[in-house]
Write a protein that holds these residues in place. Sequence first.
Motif, PDB file in Angstrom:
ATOM      1  N   ALA A  50       0.717  -1.341   0.177  1.00 30.39           N
ATOM      2  CA  ALA A  50       0.077  -0.029  -0.096  1.00 30.39           C
ATOM      3  C   ALA A  50       0.786   1.165   0.053  1.00 30.39           C
ATOM      4  N   MET A  51       1.943   1.331   0.773  1.00 24.05           N
ATOM      5  CA  MET A  51       2.644   2.534   0.785  1.00 24.05           C
ATOM      6  C   MET A  51       3.608   2.656  -0.427  1.00 24.05           C
ATOM      7  N   GLY A  52       3.924   1.593  -1.201  1.00 21.15           N
ATOM      8  CA  GLY A  52       4.529   1.711  -2.286  1.00 21.15           C
ATOM      9  C   GLY A  52       3.543   2.177  -3.318  1.00 21.15           C
ATOM     10  N   VAL A  53       2.481   1.744  -3.656  1.00 23.65           N
ATOM     11  CA  VAL A  53       1.500   2.189  -4.428  1.00 23.65           C
ATOM     12  C   VAL A  53       1.092   3.915  -4.217  1.00 23.65           C
ATOM     13  N   VAL A  54       0.982   4.409  -2.757  1.00 26.35           N
ATOM     14  CA  VAL A  54       0.597   5.585  -2.634  1.00 26.35           C
ATOM     15  C   VAL A  54       1.746   6.561  -3.002  1.00 26.35           C
ATOM     16  N   VAL A 107       7.932  16.375   2.768  1.00 25.11           N
ATOM     17  CA  VAL A 107       8.797  15.999   3.838  1.00 25.11           C
ATOM     18  C   VAL A 107       7.941  15.777   5.094  1.00 25.11           C
ATOM     19  N   VAL A 108       6.921  16.637   5.338  1.00 25.09           N
ATOM     20  CA  VAL A 108       6.060  16.570   6.502  1.00 25.09           C
ATOM     21  C   VAL A 108       5.207  15.557   6.339  1.00 25.09           C
ATOM     22  N   ILE A 109       4.652  15.523   5.210  1.00 22.84           N
ATOM     23  CA  ILE A 109       3.605  14.039   5.149  1.00 22.84           C
ATOM     24  C   ILE A 109       4.071  12.886   4.990  1.00 22.84           C
ATOM     25  N   TYR A 110       5.364  12.749   4.344  1.00 24.89           N
ATOM     26  CA  TYR A 110       6.174  11.475   4.234  1.00 24.89           C
ATOM     27  C   TYR A 110       6.468  10.956   5.426  1.00 24.89           C
ATOM     28  N   PHE A 111       6.955  11.881   6.294  1.00 24.41           N
ATOM     29  CA  PHE A 111       7.647  11.343   7.668  1.00 24.41           C
ATOM     30  C   PHE A 111       6.506  10.964   8.469  1.00 24.41           C
ATOM     31  N   ALA A 112       5.274  11.672   8.359  1.00 27.47           N
ATOM     32  CA  ALA A 112       4.174  11.395   9.258  1.00 27.47           C
ATOM     33  C   ALA A 112       3.425  10.095   8.802  1.00 27.47           C
ATOM     34  N   VAL A 113       3.086   9.936   7.742  1.00 27.32           N
ATOM     35  CA  VAL A 113       2.335   8.951   6.966  1.00 27.32           C
ATOM     36  C   VAL A 113       3.362   7.690   6.927  1.00 27.32           C
ATOM     37  N   PHE A 114       4.461   7.705   6.194  1.00 26.75           N
ATOM     38  CA  PHE A 114       5.300   6.627   5.830  1.00 26.75           C
ATOM     39  C   PHE A 114       6.022   6.256   7.303  1.00 26.75           C
ATOM     40  N   GLY A 115       6.393   7.058   7.932  1.00 25.82           N
ATOM     41  CA  GLY A 115       6.777   6.937   9.239  1.00 25.82           C
ATOM     42  C   GLY A 115       5.971   6.002  10.035  1.00 25.82           C
ATOM     43  N   MET A 116       4.831   6.336  10.213  1.00 25.44           N
ATOM     44  CA  MET A 116       3.563   5.615  10.903  1.00 25.44           C
ATOM     45  C   MET A 116       3.448   3.887  10.415  1.00 25.44           C
ATOM     46  N   GLY A 117       3.713   4.091   8.939  1.00 26.64           N
ATOM     47  CA  GLY A 117       3.443   2.628   8.354  1.00 26.64           C
ATOM     48  C   GLY A 117       4.804   1.906   8.460  1.00 26.64           C
ATOM     49  N   ALA A 118       6.025   2.569   8.493  1.00 25.52           N
ATOM     50  CA  ALA A 118       7.213   1.753   9.033  1.00 25.52           C
ATOM     51  C   ALA A 118       6.987   1.417  10.326  1.00 25.52           C
ATOM     52  N   TRP A 119       6.488   2.155  11.188  1.00 23.82           N
ATOM     53  CA  TRP A 119       6.586   1.812  12.787  1.00 23.82           C
ATOM     54  C   TRP A 119       5.620   0.571  12.605  1.00 23.82           C
ATOM     55  N   TYR A 120       4.473   0.717  12.053  1.00 23.45           N
ATOM     56  CA  TYR A 120       3.348  -0.354  12.355  1.00 23.45           C
ATOM     57  C   TYR A 120       4.145  -1.761  11.679  1.00 23.45           C
ATOM     58  N   MET A 121       4.692  -1.630  10.747  1.00 29.24           N
ATOM     59  CA  MET A 121       5.415  -2.935  10.123  1.00 29.24           C
ATOM     60  C   MET A 121       6.542  -3.480  11.205  1.00 29.24           C
ATOM     61  N   LEU A 122       7.234  -2.724  11.740  1.00 30.02           N
ATOM     62  CA  LEU A 122       8.237  -3.022  12.789  1.00 30.02           C
ATOM     63  C   LEU A 122       7.552  -3.499  13.894  1.00 30.02           C
ATOM     64  N   HIS A 123       6.243  -3.097  14.297  1.00 27.83           N
ATOM     65  CA  HIS A 123       5.470  -3.640  15.410  1.00 27.83           C
ATOM     66  C   HIS A 123       5.014  -4.859  15.167  1.00 27.83           C
ATOM     67  N   LEU A 124       4.544  -5.262  13.918  1.00 24.10           N
ATOM     68  CA  LEU A 124       4.283  -6.183  13.469  1.00 24.10           C
ATOM     69  C   LEU A 124       5.389  -7.629  13.357  1.00 24.10           C
ATOM     70  N   MET A 125       6.539  -6.993  13.061  1.00 26.69           N
ATOM     71  CA  MET A 125       7.743  -8.043  13.178  1.00 26.69           C
ATOM     72  C   MET A 125       8.144  -8.387  14.447  1.00 26.69           C
TER      73      MET A 125
END
Length: 498
Positions: free
Chosen positions: A67-71, A417-435
């Motif tokens: 999903a993050m790759g598509v966006v 910069v603001v949107i990417y770090f907010a949105v994709f930062g949360m996405g990356a954090w969630y993936m790490l949480h799953l891992m």
Amino acid sequence: MFDSLDALFLARAQFAFTVSFHFIFPAFSIGLASYLMVLEGLWLKTGKSLYLDLFKYWLKIFAVAFAMGVVSGIVMSYQFGTNWAVFSDKAGPVIGPLMAYEVLTAFFLEAGFLGVMLFGMEKVGKKIHFAATCMVALGTFISAFWILSVNSWMQTPTGYEIGANGQFLPGDSWWAIVFNPSFPYRLVHTVIAAYLTTALAVGGVGAWHLLKDRANAHARLMFSMAMWMAALVAPVQIFAGDMHGLNTLEHQPAKVMAMEGHYESHPDGAPLILFGIPDSEAGEVKYAIEIPKASSLILKHDPNAPLAGLDTIPKEDQPPVGVVFWAFRIMVGIGFAMLGLGMWSLLARFRRKLYDWPLLHRAAVLMGPSGFVAVIAGWFTTEVGRQPFTVYGLLRTADSASPLDAPAVAASLLAFVVIYFAVFGMGAWYMLHLMKKAPQPLEKGVKRGMKGPIRTAGITPGPTQNPGHAELLPDSDPTDEDPPEGSKDARTPEGGER
């Protein structure tokens, strides 16, 4: 504030920032889709629920990464129309159809089967679901095929004609455009990089959980499969990278000169500069640590072969040496580190200690994100090394940008910069949480759906184990190794069910 900054510089910075975020996710999803296909195939072949557990575990992570790759990819298209309108106008007749082919053949294929893959396991037959997984994996590869064809044409343009208004127009054959001289090498090198990136991430997660519990069957299988990939594929990647480098030397010699740090020509054999500080003003690499004649040996297979330097390239056509020089060394260094980890794992496997060496596991955890760093470094080497051109040797970057004022470009850059770090930062954090969570075994011995029972073949939780941990029976360990001494060992008779 931004009036003193150049609009072209800001446009390039914006594209570099967004593409660096974007490239991480496709590199992960390409390899992860194939890994999921292998896991499901092994489950269907063996009936062991261990593979199904891992499939479900990584499927959630794949969905987020996809999903993050598509966006992030949509934003790339946006920039072609805003910041790089002149490039789009001139190169559009060639790259536009190639991008359309990617949408029609890859994106539709992925989108059509992704829903079945994510939500259809208990609603369709096992074979249909596996077919959907295969189609998603195929779609990720086809997407890489077309995108890399576009990028490779910009690196080594062939099969075009120049129209009356300066546009690049397709020539007699589209095959000459699609299969341009650098495309096969770049495709192989990039796809293998995606597989290694995924393998190191999977291996890092497996090693993380092995450090917590060496008897964790899921962690054992993840780590074993990942280390096989690193040991067997890393040498292939180094060879593919060497072939790609020779192709680059033929078609983009200035890029290789920047990669090697060769400011001066060497008529009697060029040294291999391992480290140093490039100084383009002085035209030298200061404090260079080098191996005499080794660069000629690698690039020409002859230690005394002459190699031209940047002194043969007009100053205005030279790429930024510092960025290319160091990005290349980061990529190569990580590649050899992957090879070292793979060889280390082979030694551990040979000594039947693959799951018993905590130092190896810690190294695997440390190397977990290394694939992402390597692909970004490789991308910087390729793209910065192409400068100062967007279409190599034909269309300059300075002539490709839209006629925008610097404050307008800066505003969109700050927003990204603001949107990417907010949105994709949360996405990356969630993936790490799953891992971070250990894979969970099936809760029931028999799971309904999928046109037949699914048995937990050979997997039983021990009464002394933590929830979610299970140990394989001796005949179902992926490497046929015995559990480590002192581990939490609890087994039930063959065929036992939860």
